[in-house]
Design a protein around this motif. Structure first.
Motif, short mmCIF file in Angstrom:
data_model
loop_
_atom_site.label_atom_id
_atom_site.label_comp_id
_atom_site.label_asym_id
_atom_site.label_seq_id
_atom_site.Cartn_x
_atom_site.Cartn_y
_atom_site.Cartn_z
N ILE A 196 53.57 -9.40 23.01
CA ILE A 196 54.85 -9.02 22.41
C ILE A 196 55.89 -10.12 22.63
O ILE A 196 56.61 -10.51 21.71
CB ILE A 196 55.35 -7.68 22.98
CG1 ILE A 196 54.44 -6.55 22.49
CG2 ILE A 196 56.79 -7.41 22.59
CD1 ILE A 196 54.66 -5.23 23.19
N TRP A 197 55.93 -10.66 23.86
CA TRP A 197 56.90 -11.70 24.18
C TRP A 197 56.63 -12.96 23.34
O TRP A 197 57.56 -13.57 22.81
CB TRP A 197 56.84 -12.03 25.67
CG TRP A 197 57.85 -13.03 26.09
CD1 TRP A 197 59.19 -12.85 26.20
CD2 TRP A 197 57.60 -14.39 26.45
NE1 TRP A 197 59.79 -14.00 26.63
CE2 TRP A 197 58.84 -14.97 26.79
CE3 TRP A 197 56.45 -15.17 26.54
CZ2 TRP A 197 58.95 -16.29 27.19
CZ3 TRP A 197 56.57 -16.48 26.95
CH2 TRP A 197 57.80 -17.02 27.27
N ARG A 198 55.37 -13.33 23.20
CA ARG A 198 55.03 -14.52 22.40
C ARG A 198 55.35 -14.31 20.93
O ARG A 198 55.78 -15.24 20.24
CB ARG A 198 53.54 -14.86 22.53
CG ARG A 198 53.09 -15.13 23.92
CD ARG A 198 53.44 -16.51 24.36
NE ARG A 198 52.93 -16.72 25.72
CZ ARG A 198 53.22 -17.75 26.45
NH1 ARG A 198 54.00 -18.68 25.99
NH2 ARG A 198 52.73 -17.88 27.66
N LEU A 199 55.13 -13.11 20.42
CA LEU A 199 55.41 -12.86 19.01
C LEU A 199 56.90 -12.80 18.71
O LEU A 199 57.32 -13.11 17.59
CB LEU A 199 54.73 -11.56 18.56
CG LEU A 199 53.21 -11.61 18.46
CD1 LEU A 199 52.67 -10.22 18.16
CD2 LEU A 199 52.77 -12.60 17.41
N PRO A 220 50.13 -22.17 19.81
CA PRO A 220 49.61 -21.06 19.00
C PRO A 220 49.40 -19.83 19.88
O PRO A 220 49.19 -19.95 21.09
CB PRO A 220 48.28 -21.58 18.47
CG PRO A 220 48.19 -23.01 18.82
CD PRO A 220 49.25 -23.32 19.82
N LEU A 221 49.46 -18.66 19.29
CA LEU A 221 49.37 -17.41 20.05
C LEU A 221 48.08 -17.34 20.86
O LEU A 221 48.11 -16.98 22.03
CB LEU A 221 49.47 -16.21 19.10
CG LEU A 221 49.38 -14.85 19.76
CD1 LEU A 221 50.53 -14.63 20.72
CD2 LEU A 221 49.34 -13.75 18.71
N ASP A 249 46.94 -16.91 29.94
CA ASP A 249 47.19 -15.70 30.73
C ASP A 249 45.91 -15.02 31.19
O ASP A 249 45.96 -13.95 31.78
CB ASP A 249 48.03 -14.71 29.92
CG ASP A 249 49.42 -15.23 29.64
OD1 ASP A 249 49.88 -16.07 30.43
OD2 ASP A 249 50.03 -14.82 28.65
N VAL A 250 44.74 -15.62 30.92
CA VAL A 250 43.47 -14.99 31.30
C VAL A 250 43.35 -14.89 32.83
O VAL A 250 42.90 -13.88 33.35
CB VAL A 250 42.28 -15.78 30.71
CG1 VAL A 250 40.97 -15.37 31.35
CG2 VAL A 250 42.22 -15.59 29.22
#
Length: 54
Positions: free
Chosen positions: A20-23, A31-32, A39-40
């Motif tokens: 949500i934050w990235r979008l 890139p997303l 974040d893995v």
């Protein structure tokens, strides 16, 4: 068993909030998919930390 469910819950919550934050960022530099792949590692680590604290 409960600790693994907390880890998985925290990982899913982390990924959802990160997505949500990235979008919502107006001009993402990565890139997303690449941003979320970073974040893995932190997502399960946060879950393990929360499970350990509880």
């Amino acid at each position: 068993m409960t600790s693994w469910s907390i880890v998985l819950f925290a990982s899913g919550l982390w990924w959802m909030l990160a997505t949500i934050w990235r979008l919502l960022r107006p001009d993402p530099r990565l890139p997303l998919w690449l941003a979320l792949m970073r974040d893995v590692v932190p997502a399960p680590l946060v879950g393990l930390l929360i499970a350990r604290l509880l």
